[in-house]
Every structure is written in C-alpha cells, then in structure tokens.
Motif scaffolding. Structure first.
Motif, PDB file in Angstrom:
ATOM      1  N   HIS A  74       4.515  -1.241 -11.340  1.00 44.75           N
ATOM      2  CA  HIS A  74       4.404   0.043 -10.643  1.00 44.75           C
ATOM      3  C   HIS A  74       3.345   0.885 -11.358  1.00 44.75           C
ATOM      4  O   HIS A  74       3.643   1.929 -11.956  1.00 44.75           O
ATOM      5  CB  HIS A  74       5.745   0.789 -10.650  1.00 44.75           C
ATOM      6  N   PRO A  75       2.094   0.469 -11.314  1.00 40.70           N
ATOM      7  CA  PRO A  75       1.052   1.189 -12.060  1.00 40.70           C
ATOM      8  C   PRO A  75       0.856   2.603 -11.518  1.00 40.70           C
ATOM      9  O   PRO A  75       0.664   2.804 -10.323  1.00 40.70           O
ATOM     10  CB  PRO A  75      -0.192   0.326 -11.849  1.00 40.70           C
ATOM     11  N   GLY A  76       0.936   3.569 -12.411  1.00 41.11           N
ATOM     12  CA  GLY A  76       0.775   4.962 -11.995  1.00 41.11           C
ATOM     13  C   GLY A  76       0.661   5.870 -13.200  1.00 41.11           C
ATOM     14  O   GLY A  76       0.644   5.430 -14.358  1.00 41.11           O
ATOM     15  N   ARG A  77       0.616   7.181 -12.957  1.00 38.90           N
ATOM     16  CA  ARG A  77       0.445   8.171 -14.020  1.00 38.90           C
ATOM     17  C   ARG A  77       1.749   8.863 -14.397  1.00 38.90           C
ATOM     18  O   ARG A  77       1.727   9.896 -15.052  1.00 38.90           O
ATOM     19  CB  ARG A  77      -0.582   9.215 -13.579  1.00 38.90           C
ATOM     20  N   TYR A  78       2.846   8.328 -14.001  1.00 37.86           N
ATOM     21  CA  TYR A  78       4.129   8.932 -14.297  1.00 37.86           C
ATOM     22  C   TYR A  78       4.460   8.796 -15.788  1.00 37.86           C
ATOM     23  O   TYR A  78       3.817   8.043 -16.528  1.00 37.86           O
ATOM     24  CB  TYR A  78       5.232   8.268 -13.465  1.00 37.86           C
ATOM     25  N   THR A  79       5.503   9.498 -16.200  1.00 31.35           N
ATOM     26  CA  THR A  79       6.009   9.431 -17.574  1.00 31.35           C
ATOM     27  C   THR A  79       7.299   8.621 -17.586  1.00 31.35           C
ATOM     28  O   THR A  79       8.209   8.895 -16.789  1.00 31.35           O
ATOM     29  CB  THR A  79       6.285  10.836 -18.125  1.00 31.35           C
ATOM     30  N   VAL A  80       7.365   7.635 -18.462  1.00 30.06           N
ATOM     31  CA  VAL A  80       8.577   6.831 -18.585  1.00 30.06           C
ATOM     32  C   VAL A  80       9.518   7.507 -19.569  1.00 30.06           C
ATOM     33  O   VAL A  80       9.133   7.837 -20.697  1.00 30.06           O
ATOM     34  CB  VAL A  80       8.259   5.395 -19.052  1.00 30.06           C
ATOM     35  N   LEU A  81      10.749   7.734 -19.137  1.00 37.12           N
ATOM     36  CA  LEU A  81      11.785   8.298 -20.002  1.00 37.12           C
ATOM     37  C   LEU A  81      12.728   7.172 -20.412  1.00 37.12           C
ATOM     38  O   LEU A  81      13.656   6.824 -19.682  1.00 37.12           O
ATOM     39  CB  LEU A  81      12.552   9.407 -19.272  1.00 37.12           C
TER      40      LEU A  81
ATOM     41  N   GLY B 140       0.823  -1.201   0.000  1.00 39.33           N
ATOM     42  CA  GLY B 140       0.000   0.000   0.000  1.00 39.33           C
ATOM     43  C   GLY B 140       0.857   1.251   0.000  1.00 39.33           C
ATOM     44  O   GLY B 140       0.591   2.217  -0.737  1.00 39.33           O
ATOM     45  N   ARG B 141       1.907   1.237   0.822  1.00 41.42           N
ATOM     46  CA  ARG B 141       2.823   2.376   0.851  1.00 41.42           C
ATOM     47  C   ARG B 141       3.571   2.489  -0.476  1.00 41.42           C
ATOM     48  O   ARG B 141       3.846   3.604  -0.944  1.00 41.42           O
ATOM     49  CB  ARG B 141       3.810   2.210   1.999  1.00 41.42           C
ATOM     50  N   LEU B 142       3.914   1.337  -1.085  1.00 44.76           N
ATOM     51  CA  LEU B 142       4.588   1.363  -2.378  1.00 44.76           C
ATOM     52  C   LEU B 142       3.736   2.082  -3.423  1.00 44.76           C
ATOM     53  O   LEU B 142       4.231   2.945  -4.167  1.00 44.76           O
ATOM     54  CB  LEU B 142       4.898  -0.062  -2.834  1.00 44.76           C
ATOM     55  N   LEU B 143       2.453   1.740  -3.485  1.00 51.59           N
ATOM     56  CA  LEU B 143       1.581   2.374  -4.475  1.00 51.59           C
ATOM     57  C   LEU B 143       1.392   3.862  -4.176  1.00 51.59           C
ATOM     58  O   LEU B 143       1.278   4.678  -5.104  1.00 51.59           O
ATOM     59  CB  LEU B 143       0.231   1.664  -4.504  1.00 51.59           C
ATOM     60  N   LYS B 144       1.367   4.217  -2.897  1.00 51.15           N
ATOM     61  CA  LYS B 144       1.286   5.639  -2.543  1.00 51.15           C
ATOM     62  C   LYS B 144       2.531   6.371  -3.028  1.00 51.15           C
ATOM     63  O   LYS B 144       2.455   7.503  -3.518  1.00 51.15           O
ATOM     64  CB  LYS B 144       1.128   5.780  -1.029  1.00 51.15           C
ATOM     65  N   ASP B 145       3.673   5.724  -2.903  1.00 51.74           N
ATOM     66  CA  ASP B 145       4.917   6.310  -3.383  1.00 51.74           C
ATOM     67  C   ASP B 145       4.895   6.440  -4.904  1.00 51.74           C
ATOM     68  O   ASP B 145       5.309   7.466  -5.461  1.00 51.74           O
ATOM     69  CB  ASP B 145       6.093   5.432  -2.942  1.00 51.74           C
ATOM     70  N   VAL B 146       4.387   5.407  -5.594  1.00 49.61           N
ATOM     71  CA  VAL B 146       4.309   5.435  -7.059  1.00 49.61           C
ATOM     72  C   VAL B 146       3.433   6.587  -7.530  1.00 49.61           C
ATOM     73  O   VAL B 146       3.735   7.249  -8.544  1.00 49.61           O
ATOM     74  CB  VAL B 146       3.784   4.086  -7.589  1.00 49.61           C
ATOM     75  N   ASP B 147       2.354   6.852  -6.810  1.00 49.04           N
ATOM     76  CA  ASP B 147       1.445   7.931  -7.202  1.00 49.04           C
ATOM     77  C   ASP B 147       2.122   9.300  -7.181  1.00 49.04           C
ATOM     78  O   ASP B 147       1.640  10.243  -7.825  1.00 49.04           O
ATOM     79  CB  ASP B 147       0.223   7.947  -6.282  1.00 49.04           C
ATOM     80  N   ALA B 148       3.221   9.419  -6.446  1.00 45.08           N
ATOM     81  CA  ALA B 148       3.918  10.707  -6.365  1.00 45.08           C
ATOM     82  C   ALA B 148       4.977  10.860  -7.452  1.00 45.08           C
ATOM     83  O   ALA B 148       5.491  11.964  -7.650  1.00 45.08           O
ATOM     84  CB  ALA B 148       4.567  10.867  -4.988  1.00 45.08           C
ATOM     85  N   TRP B 149       5.316   9.771  -8.146  1.00 47.09           N
ATOM     86  CA  TRP B 149       6.366   9.856  -9.168  1.00 47.09           C
ATOM     87  C   TRP B 149       5.897  10.682 -10.367  1.00 47.09           C
ATOM     88  O   TRP B 149       4.760  10.566 -10.821  1.00 47.09           O
ATOM     89  CB  TRP B 149       6.755   8.469  -9.666  1.00 47.09           C
ATOM     90  N   ASP B 150       6.803  11.486 -10.885  1.00 50.17           N
ATOM     91  CA  ASP B 150       6.544  12.207 -12.133  1.00 50.17           C
ATOM     92  C   ASP B 150       7.232  11.538 -13.316  1.00 50.17           C
ATOM     93  O   ASP B 150       6.670  11.473 -14.409  1.00 50.17           O
ATOM     94  CB  ASP B 150       7.022  13.655 -12.006  1.00 50.17           C
ATOM     95  N   TYR B 151       8.464  11.067 -13.083  1.00 50.76           N
ATOM     96  CA  TYR B 151       9.218  10.437 -14.156  1.00 50.76           C
ATOM     97  C   TYR B 151       9.868   9.149 -13.634  1.00 50.76           C
ATOM     98  O   TYR B 151      10.345   9.094 -12.491  1.00 50.76           O
ATOM     99  CB  TYR B 151      10.313  11.368 -14.686  1.00 50.76           C
ATOM    100  N   VAL B 152       9.894   8.142 -14.487  1.00 47.08           N
ATOM    101  CA  VAL B 152      10.607   6.901 -14.214  1.00 47.08           C
ATOM    102  C   VAL B 152      11.575   6.669 -15.357  1.00 47.08           C
ATOM    103  O   VAL B 152      11.184   6.726 -16.536  1.00 47.08           O
ATOM    104  CB  VAL B 152       9.635   5.703 -14.084  1.00 47.08           C
ATOM    105  N   LEU B 153      12.835   6.415 -15.050  1.00 48.63           N
ATOM    106  CA  LEU B 153      13.845   6.213 -16.078  1.00 48.63           C
ATOM    107  C   LEU B 153      13.892   4.743 -16.490  1.00 48.63           C
ATOM    108  O   LEU B 153      13.701   3.842 -15.661  1.00 48.63           O
ATOM    109  CB  LEU B 153      15.222   6.650 -15.581  1.00 48.63           C
ATOM    110  N   SER B 154      14.158   4.516 -17.743  1.00 47.52           N
ATOM    111  CA  SER B 154      14.203   3.161 -18.278  1.00 47.52           C
ATOM    112  C   SER B 154      15.355   3.041 -19.259  1.00 47.52           C
ATOM    113  O   SER B 154      15.614   3.960 -20.052  1.00 47.52           O
ATOM    114  CB  SER B 154      12.878   2.800 -18.968  1.00 47.52           C
TER     115      SER B 154
END
Length: 753
Positions: free
Chosen positions: A501-508, A474-488
C-alpha cells in the motif's frame, strides 16, 4: 465389491467430460467403480472414456452401438454395476471434493438406507455458484432413517436422479429403470422415494450442477418437451399398480400441474405455434389425474385454473401483463434510483462547502457490518478518552442491533451518512473507504486494517486474480493516497503495508486495537461469555474459524465437525465461526457443534474458547495473545497458496501443532499434543514475533496520538511481564484422553511436531 458405482452417460460433452470423470476419480474415498457409458457420441467422448479406462482400473468403459438417450444409457451402466450404492452423474456436472467420503459416512451413520438424498449447487459459466434454495428440506436433525411420509417435503426438491445415492439391492429388487424420452428422471425419482423403506438426508453440496451457457437439453426448443406427458402417465400408472401408495396421488397431481406450468411458461422450450396444443394436452392430463378433494394452495389456484380449462389466450395475456408490469417497475426503479443518487451527490457537495466539525468522527467495519474489529475498539476509546468527540457508526440496518449504546447509527447511502462523511474530522475504517468520498482539507483518515496479514493483500494481489476478485487497483491506490494513518500490530505488518500500500501515510505501530479486550477482560468476563454461549462447565470449547477459500466455488469446510466431537468425547464441543465474507453459517448447530457465525464479536468467541483450530486465518495472530493452544488444519495448503499466496511458510513457523487432515486433527487432541510442551514452545516463539505491541492499550495510544496530540504515550508492557486472561476449562483437562482411539497411520504427530 466396491462401495459406490458411479454411472456417467456421455453424449456430445467432450468439453466437460474430463472434468467430470476427474472429479470422481480424485475423491478421497477411493472405494468406487466408475462406469462411463458412451451413448454412441459423435464427438470424442468415446475416446476420452477409453483413455480413462486405460489409465485407471476403476473405470469401466461401456460403448453403446447406437444412441439411445439418457435414460436407457443409465440403465446400460447400471446393468454393469457391482457397488453397494448407485450414483448417477451427468457428464457435464462434477462431484465436489470429499463428496463420496461424506456420503459414505452418512450412510454408515443412518444404517445403510435405501436412498440418501444430498444437496447440489448450480454453477454458472461466469464462475458463480448458487446453492439449492430448497436445501432446508435436507436437514439432518431428527431421526434417520425415515419414511417419505415422515418428511414429505423431499418431494419439493428437484426431481433428478443425480442428487441421490441408491442401494443397488433395493433398485434391483424393485425393478426400477429409466424410461426413454426427455424428463426421464420423473418416473424414476417419484416411485423410488415413495417405495423406499428407509430414507436419509445429507446437508452438504455434493454435486456442482453446471448451467451451460448454451447446449442444455431442457433449454432446447423442441417438440420433445411433450415427452413430459408420457412420463407422468408412467408415474400414475405406477401408482395404479401399487394401491398402498394411493395416498401420494394428490401430492403428485399438484407436482405435475406445477411442472407442466413451468414447461409451458418457459419461452425457450416449446416451438412457436405449439403452446396452445401443449396447454390442451395439459388440460387433458389435469382432468385425467385430478384427485377429488385434493386441496390447492391459494397462491396456486390461478395457475391451476388456467391449466384446468386450457385458457391459452388468458394465460398469454396474464404473462404479457406481468411482463409489462415488471418492465415498468424496473424502469421506474431505475429512474427513482437515478434521481435519488443525483440528489445525494448534490447534497454531499453542499455539505462539503460547510465548515468541518472537529468534534465528529465516523467509524465503519467490513463495509457496513456491526460494531467490531479495530474500528469498534477505537470508537469505544474515542468515547472514553476524548468524550468531546461525538462518534457515529455506519452499518447496514440488519447490523444495527450489534452497535452498542453511544455512537449515532448511520445507514450507508443516506443523506445523514453523506453529511457525516462530509463534515466529520475523523474517518475510521478497516476496509477501503467509500470510493465516492472526496477527502477534505483537515479530515483525518485512519485505516486500521484487519490484523496481521498471512495471505497476500494490496498490490500483491495483482498476480492473484482468484483472490483479487476483480479488485480495481487504481481505485485502491487512490484510496491509499487519502490515508493519514495506518495501524500496525508488529514489524511484519508494517513492512508489508508500506510495500503493498505505497503512500505518504504514517504507520502507527502501536498494536492491534481489536486485541485490547483480550488483555483487559477478566475471568468473570470469560465465565459470563461461556454461559451466554451455552458452554457447560468443565467442557473444552474449540473455536473453529477457517479463512475464506478464494479458489473454491463452494465454501463448505472439509472437516466433519460432528465426527470430531464424537471421537473426542463428551468433554469437547466446537464453536464454528464462518469468515465474514462467506455470508452464510459454517455448520448446522446440532449437539456439541454450535454455529456462531452470527455472533457480533469474534474477540468474545476467542475469550470463551479454550483452543483455536484454524487454517490460514489472521485470527491466529490475535488468538496468540491469549497464550492458549492453537492447532493449524492445513489440508489444502498447495491450493490455498496458489490462489492467495502467503508471506511466510506457516509450516516453518507455526503457532502450534499442524494437522494435515481430519484424522491427524483428532489425533492431536486425543493424545494431548494440542496443549503439550512442544506446542507451548511453538506458541511462545510465535507470540514473541507477532504480539510484541499488543498489551491492551493499543487503542489508547492511537487516540492519545491522533486526537489528543500527545507525544508521551503509555509504554508497552514487555511480553514476559503480561498476564493473559486464563482459560476457563483447558486447565481442568490435564490427562491425555487415552480412551479415544488413535487413527491408524504412520507418524501422525511426530511428523507434525
């Protein structure tokens, strides 16, 4: 005649006996006999022993007509032993995997000593494992075998029978036997160590010493604890019968006083009303065996004085005062920590009300370690490409030495740390952000990750409790919700992150910033790094970097690195790098094995090495950028995949040769297949799949996109047009090392490649 006779007395341990016996029979060194002694146990121990004896001819069942106790039961087992060496194992403890193999190798190396002392770890019912704190006395440095006077520190180890291997002919010639009563190990271990003409040590955990929640004999309140006096009478009687050992009398006197003090001080041992009697008897033993002129360390003098004069009330008063002092300190500490925590929370709330600073950025890696991984590469890129942004690095104080000049140093949990989190526009990490962080409008959180995943991560760990280790999803998903960008770094990483890590962030998908240095370094940089690590010119440096084992209590690796470098010859050396989650060195630096677990930069180690040996570590994806040989050592694939899980079968798509054991690994290097054409083909396909974006400019792309707002980013250099940093020494070793004998066995290389 078997190599080892493992003697296991059993009494009322039916819940643990299966695991104990299986740990012996499943050893990779099968040259053993297991003598299981049923000490007239009233439970099912006898039946369990008979089941094992019927199943495996190496098991010999011994049934005693009446209960005689641990010492005589061991004697009964030793009377049936035929092995070169005797090992005693308590029936609720277990041997670690490959323990007997390591013991056999060490015995051979040290010329068949009378006694070999090895290490153990206490294992608790909670699953926690803690290695022996006195393990430093088991160092294998220096000559071996040796006499006790050369290493008297061995007497400071736990005086038990089960952390040693004894040459049977030595035991029989000296007539050693266990006495009756509790603390029976005392009059066995001291005489054995003092009498042995040759001793050796093995710095490896070979026994898991179970700390039972209930039922341990020595934690039972009983008058039987008075047996300790009889046992020390036997020790000093042995000294009286061997005048040549008189020099050990002062040492044994101090050890006796220390031991008696422990028994007296433990509240779970002596019955109510017997403590004063115990101290009186301890006073009598003190006066009887005291050796004039025996120096007593300053820290022990109060302890000795209380026992010498039998000061029971004084002893109890000091114990009570000490307990009150500890309780007061704990209470005061809790109050102060509570006040400090409340003050920091209030401070953080106030700071969040102040304007956000668009020119501030905070970086951290691995929950407070030094300047490393992709956050480290991004921090350097921020300073280079966006100098108007002031950077800060959050790390624990012991890691501040690894932070380069430039970023401001922050200590997690301080007021400055919370000020930076509250007011900085950019927050960058490769692990979960501080769970107390409340993201503000306008803040940008960049999650860099820790490279290309092979093992399961994120929500996929819900079905892997050993690997999840109590993770709060639950805390993991709360943390994911705060991400703006995820590097790949590649498509595989992108698809995996978006699912686990389902969320609304943008993958770079720009590449992995931590790999930039693998493309931008020069041959001069490589030479400088090798020189700083002490790698001789012309040597082949193998970087050994295994991953974390979620299913193991002990993280000791299965490879004998010293044996490997001996077999491969003087050209080869091994740089041993422990996973950051281990928190301890991987190996002892000795000869051509160098432990580099404390080195701040794994990327520098990659550049300095000529080949990588790993198992399931994501480091293989980074190392492939160098286009240098990679060898996979996968001797526990089934166990690892059961505990962690993998996203693809590494055997079907490896970056190089695969070894299923230590001998195969030696064979791959000895025959030159580690850098052969087939290995190069496998590595090329691997690089084409996972290294398409890594070209040395990943961090630049991130900074230009996120900080500078540019849409036209540096184009990716095609993989076939890139020039990896050359290895310093591998090119010098062209001919197969035919002088190294190949291990026996069918298809060691052909099956792998």
């Amino acid at each position: 005649m078997p190599r080892f006779s493992v003697i296991v007395p059993a009494y009322q341990v039916q819940a643990y006996l299966h695991e104990c016996l299986e740990s012996v029979l499943s050893q990779s060194c099968p040259d053993l006999e297991l003598i299981a002694v049923d000490d007239a146990s009233p439970d099912a121990c006898g039946a369990i022993i008979d089941e094992f004896a019927a199943r495996d001819p190496r098991v010999r069942a011994v049934h005693l007509p009446e209960n005689v106790g641990l010492g005589p039961a061991r004697n009964a087992g030793a009377a049936h032993a035929c092995g070169d060496y005797l090992l005693f194992l308590d029936s609720d403890d277990t041997l670690t995997p490959d323990a007997l193999r390591s013991i056999a190798d060490r015995l051979k190396e040290t010329g068949e000593p009378d006694v070999l002392v090895f290490d153990y770890a206490r294992t608790y019912w909670t699953g926690e494992a803690v290695r022996n704190q006195a393990a430093l006395h088991l160092s294998e440095q220096g000559p071996a075998p040796f006499r006790l006077e050369d290493r008297p520190g061995l007497l400071r180890l736990l005086m038990v029978a089960w952390n040693k291997a004894y040459r049977r002919e030595f035991v029989e010639a000296e007539g050693f036997a266990f006495p009756t009563g509790w603390y029976e190990d005392t009059p066995w271990t001291y005489p054995v160590l003092m009498t042995a003409d040759s001793l050796a040590t093995l710095d490896r955990v070979c026994v898991h010493y179970r700390q039972r929640r209930q039922g341990s004999i020595l934690r039972t309140t009983s008058d039987r604890h008075f047996d300790v006096f009889d046992q020390y009478d036997r020790v000093f009687a042995f000294l009286d019968g061997h005048p040549e050992l008189a020099r050990w009398r002062p040492v044994l006197f101090r050890r006796m006083v220390h031991h008696l003090g422990i028994v007296y001080a433990r509240r779970d041992r002596l019955p109510r009303g017997s403590r004063a009697r115990f101290l009186r008897q301890a006073r009598a033993h003190y006066r009887r065996y005291r050796t004039p002129g025996a120096p007593v360390p300053l820290r022990c003098r109060i302890h000795h004085t209380l026992i010498r004069f039998g000061l029971h009330r004084t002893y109890r008063t000091l114990q009570l005062a000490s307990a009150v002092q500890r309780a007061a300190a704990r209470t005061t500490g809790r109050v102060l920590r509570g006040l400090r925590s409340a003050g920091l929370r209030a401070h953080y709330r106030v700071q969040r009300c102040l304007p956000l600073c668009a020119d501030r950025a905070v970086f951290t890696a691995y929950d407070g370690r030094g300047h490393s991984c992709s956050p480290g590469a991004l921090e350097a890129a921020f300073r280079d490409l966006a100098p108007h942004v002031r950077t800060a690095w959050a790390a624990r104080p012991e890691h501040h030495h690894a932070i380069p000049p430039g970023p401001r140093r922050l200590v997690p949990g301080t007021a400055a740390y919370w000020t930076a989190l509250a007011r900085s526009r950019y927050l960058v990490s490769n692990t979960e952000f501080d769970h107390r962080l409340a993201k503000r409008r306008g803040q940008v959180l960049i999650q860099t990750g820790q490279g290309t995943p092979l093992g399961h991560i994120g929500l996929d760990l819900q079905e892997r409790p050993a690997a999840a280790r109590g993770r709060d999803f639950g805390r993991l998903l709360k943390d994911v919700d705060a991400w703006d960008y995820v590097l790949s770094a590649n498509r595989h990483t992108t698809l995996t992150h978006e699912r686990v890590h389902p969320g609304r962030y943008t993958v770079l998908e720009y590449g992995c910033p931590r790999n930039d240095v693998l493309w931008t370094a020069t041959a001069a940089d490589v030479a400088r790094l090798r020189s700083s690590l002490g790698i001789p010119e012309g040597s082949v440096a193998i970087l050994y970097a295994p991953t974390y084992r979620d299913y193991r209590r002990s993280q000791r690796h299965s490879l004998d690195l010293q044996r490997i470098v001996r077999r491969l010859g003087p050209r080869f050396l091994v740089l041993a790098r422990a996973h950051h989650a281990w928190g301890a060195p991987l190996a002892e630096s000795a000869g051509r094995v160098v432990d580099v677990s404390g080195h701040p930069s794994v990327e520098a180690l990659c550049l300095a090495s000529d080949a990588l040996v790993t198992d399931y570590s994501s480091l293989m994806f980074d190392y492939a950028n160098l286009d240098r040989p990679i060898v996979i050592h996968a001797d526990d694939r089934e166990a690892h995949e059961a505990a962690r899980g993998t996203y693809f079968d590494l055997r079907a798509f490896p970056p190089g040769a695969i070894a299923r054991g230590e001998d195969e690994l030696i064979d791959i290097f000895a025959t030159g297949h580690w850098r052969g054409s087939r290995s190069a083909q496998l590595r090329s396909a691997f690089r084409g799949r996972f290294c398409t974006w890594d070209d040395g400019r990943a961090a630049e792309r991130v900074v230009r996109r996120v900080v500078l707002g540019e849409s036209e980013l540096p184009p990716v250099v095609p993989l076939e047009e890139r020039c990896p940093v050359p290895s310093a020494a591998a090119s010098q070793v062209r001919e197969p090392l035919a002088t190294v004998p190949r291990p026996a066995g069918p298809g060691l290389v052909s099956d792998v490649l």
